[in-house]
Write an enzyme that holds these catalytic residues in place. Structure first.
Site, short mmCIF file in Angstrom:
data_model
loop_
_atom_site.label_atom_id
_atom_site.label_comp_id
_atom_site.label_asym_id
_atom_site.label_seq_id
_atom_site.Cartn_x
_atom_site.Cartn_y
_atom_site.Cartn_z
N HIS A 178 0.92 -1.07 0.08
CA HIS A 178 -0.08 0.13 -0.15
C HIS A 178 1.06 1.28 -0.03
O HIS A 178 2.01 1.34 0.58
CB HIS A 178 -0.87 -0.09 1.16
CG HIS A 178 -1.77 1.22 1.12
ND1 HIS A 178 -2.83 1.56 0.54
CD2 HIS A 178 -1.71 2.16 2.22
CE1 HIS A 178 -3.11 2.68 0.72
NE2 HIS A 178 -2.65 3.21 1.82
N CYS A 198 -4.53 2.64 -5.03
CA CYS A 198 -3.60 3.56 -4.21
C CYS A 198 -2.54 4.09 -4.92
O CYS A 198 -2.10 5.32 -4.70
CB CYS A 198 -3.49 2.95 -2.92
SG CYS A 198 -2.35 1.33 -2.85
#
Length: 302
Positions: free
Chosen positions: A61, A175
């Site tokens: 992430h 993301c």
């Protein structure tokens, strides 16, 4: 990835296990003469091992951190799913509803503080550039626009083959793509990035040329194609949009199984359905280098 005029209201049916952006705040207006450090933040979403098929996966992430030299305050900015990853990847098949029901939106979240321990212990916290307060404020305006018009999360990248120069049929929108867009915006505003290696995770499906099937109304509406509607529902039936990341990966393997056995995948992208004639190696999760950007303006010295 298509831009939309506005963000639709979320349906009360769509519930998140974890509140989206619980401590989020408005992006502050920085003083023009401020000098702001920009940090690349990256950490594993989940440590996952699944035999030789996936080995030691790097599902990462990404986020970006800022530190104001005038106030000493730190901030984190990231982009993620409003209703967790499973909901962005798989629809709900609701009783009495013909069409699959999607709880899919992604958005930016900005909050004060950088959780140093989280990013340092498992991943990356590294200074990538320094910008002025003016550049930060211009970036904030761009984030508002990007957030209001790029609203749907897209898990999959779809391309013709694993070859580097292969045709990309569909690009993911998640993301890391937001972080890459943010870096590019800063570069265009004059930020000069350090020369460091930066890698990102992509989940790639491999397919022959996609076939356009239609939208929700044309397939599932009163004049719709009943056979196609049933095929799409059957395809999504094993995959429940679970909340936990672990359950998401269990479903990912059901998908791999389905895709390899039947060479087919139904993709919902920008509110339209596509048929993907799948081909070997079907699916790959890669962690590849994407360099930091070079701006289009003259460099800005800080």
């Amino acid at each position: 990835h298509r831009r939309f005029d506005y963000r639709p209201k979320t349906d009360p049916y769509c519930q998140a296990r974890y509140t989206f952006c619980p401590t989020g705040s408005a992006i502050p207006l920085m003083k023009e003469e401020d000098v702001i450090e920009v940090y690349r933040l990256q950490a594993p979403v989940w440590e996952f091992k699944y035999g030789d098929l996936l080995g030691h996966l790097k599902i990462m992430h990404d986020a970006v951190g800022f530190k104001s030299s005038l106030t000493g305050k730190n901030y984190t900015m990231e982009w993620y799913e409003l209703f967790q990853l499973g909901n962005c990847t798989f629809p709900h098949l609701r009783p009495g509803m013909e069409a699959p029901f999607w709880c899919n939106q992604g958005a930016a979240c900005f909050y004060e503080g950088i959780d140093d321990a989280h990013w340092k212990a498992n991943g990356t916290l590294v200074l990538v550039t320094t910008i002025s307060g003016t550049m930060f404020n211009e970036m904030a305006q761009w984030v508002k626009y990007d957030n209001e018009t790029g609203i749907y999360y897209e898990t999959w990248t779809v391309q013709a083959s694993p070859d580097k120069k292969s045709t990309v049929w569909f690009d993911s929108y998640e993301c890391s793509k937001f972080i890459l867009r943010t870096y590019q915006k800063l570069a265009d505003l004059g930020a000069v990035f350090k020369k460091i290696q930066t890698n990102y995770t992509s989940i790639i499906l491999f397919s022959g040329e996609p076939v356009y099937l239609g939208n929700e109304t044309s397939i599932f509406g009163p004049q719709g194609n009943k056979t196609l509607a049933a095929a799409i529902r059957d395809f999504y039936n094993p995959f429940k949009p679970h909340q936990s990341v672990r359950e998401f990966f269990v479903d990912l393997f059901k998908i791999i199984d389905h895709v390899i056995l039947n060479h087919q995948f139904f993709l919902f992208y920008n509110l339209e359905y596509w048929f993907l004639p799948m081909k070997s190696p079907y699916l790959k999760i890669i962690y590849e280098e994407i360099p930091l950007p070079v701006g289009s303006k003259t460099s800005f010295g800080v």
